[in-house]
Write a protein that holds these residues in place. Structure first.
Motif, PDB file in Angstrom:
ATOM      1  N   VAL A  65       4.177   1.867   5.054  1.00  0.00           N
ATOM      2  CA  VAL A  65       4.613   1.015   3.949  1.00  0.00           C
ATOM      3  C   VAL A  65       3.926   1.518   2.675  1.00  0.00           C
ATOM      4  N   ILE A 105       3.478   0.764  -1.488  1.00  0.00           N
ATOM      5  CA  ILE A 105       3.662  -0.370  -2.414  1.00  0.00           C
ATOM      6  C   ILE A 105       3.232  -0.017  -3.842  1.00  0.00           C
ATOM      7  N   VAL A 118      -2.908  -8.268   2.197  1.00  0.00           N
ATOM      8  CA  VAL A 118      -1.806  -7.408   2.641  1.00  0.00           C
ATOM      9  C   VAL A 118      -2.323  -6.326   3.598  1.00  0.00           C
ATOM     10  N   CYS A 139      -0.863  -5.990   7.324  1.00  0.00           N
ATOM     11  CA  CYS A 139      -0.292  -4.733   7.824  1.00  0.00           C
ATOM     12  C   CYS A 139      -0.963  -4.338   9.143  1.00  0.00           C
ATOM     13  N   LEU A 147       5.326 -10.143   2.585  1.00  0.00           N
ATOM     14  CA  LEU A 147       5.434  -8.875   3.320  1.00  0.00           C
ATOM     15  C   LEU A 147       6.450  -9.014   4.449  1.00  0.00           C
TER      16      LEU A 147
END
Ligand code: IPE
Ligand code: IPE
Ligand code: MG
Length: 248
Positions: free
Chosen positions: A19, A21, A51, A55, A223
């Motif tokens: 991911v 960002i 976050v 994750c 998320l």
């Protein structure tokens, strides 16, 4: 002919491996509260902590965030100074916790632009966490996607590559993220729909997700929404929809 960009199509039913960002909207978050922009950046660090944890819990193996672009030096001197202080403080205070949680920490970008102190903290943090495998957390700082490609070309030339020896795979080996899979899911908060010179090369086939949420408000639930959107996508990598479905 084989395609270079990820021959195998990763199943979107799975959690995205990587991911990436762009954490945008800190300044606006603060301004809406009549606070100085730096208050938004401070809140942004908190949001990032959540976050990272989310994750790791969801089994994402790589998280890469854009913290400071090579263009962000153009901001008012005062904001740049405060951002550097915040970066330094985060390096001092957060790395031990990352390490305890089995997270590998890396920084990509032109580190020569930072103070000696910040460079030393980055080196130490990378060395401390280098064998951790739960999640690779990469911060792009003084990073630019075009800079990354140019430095890769320079390295190729320095190692004596001839024109025939230059292909996509050779160049990709010299990019900052050479060891990581290409991002599966790109998220940009803050409402803008642009790449702002983030991972130019690596985002070629990434699924893009834009949200109006400002970065300090972005959390595990947000998320999950992004991941849910990702799971509805059909990744074709140039093929037809029929080909993709018959391969399932
Ligand atoms: C992102 O938030 C953080 C950095 C670029 C350092 P911004 O500071 O760009 O916030 P906005 O876009 O002005 O709201
Ligand atoms: C992109 O945000 C870079 C980071 C989040 C670090 P910006 O706020 O700097 O991007 P632009 O200037 O709006 O494109
Ligand atoms: Mg911005």
């Amino acid at each position: 002919m084989a395609t270079r960009t990820k021959q195998a199509i990763p199943a979107v039913a799975d959690v995205p491996r990587h991911v990436a960002i762009i954490m945008d909207g800190n300044g606006r978050w603060a301004r809406r509260r009549l606070m100085p922009r730096v208050a938004g950046h401070r809140k942004g660090v908190e949001a990032l902590r959540g976050v990272i944890r989310a994750c790791a819990e969801r089994g994402v193996s790589h998280l890469t965030v854009f913290a400071f672009s090579s263009e962000n030096w153009r901001r008012p001197q005062e904001e740049v100074t405060l951002l550097m202080e915040l970066f330094m403080r985060a390096l001092e205070n957060e790395v031990a916790r990352l390490h305890e949680n089995g997270i590998r920490f890396r920084v990509i970008g032109n580190l020569a632009g930072f103070s000696e102190r910040i460079q030393a903290l980055i080196r130490d943090a990378e060395a401390l966490t280098r064998d951790n495998t739960r999640l690779v957390f990469t911060v792009a700082a003084n990073y630019g996607g075009r800079w990354d490609i140019v430095q890769a070309v320079r390295e190729l030339i320095a190692e004596g590559a001839t024109a025939d020896g230059v292909d996509e795979a050779a160049l990709a080996r010299h990019l900052c993220m050479a060891d990581a899979p290409e991002p599966d899911l790109f998220i940009r908060t803050g409402g803008e729909q642009r790449i702002s010179n983030f991972l130019m090369w690596q985002l070629a086939y990434t699924e893009l997700y834009f949200t109006d949420a400002l970065w300090p408000d972005f959390n595990a639930a947000a998320l999950d929404k992004a991941i849910a959107s990702y799971r509805t996508r059909e990744r074709r990598f140039g093929r037809t929809s029929e080909q993709v479905r018959s391969a399932l």
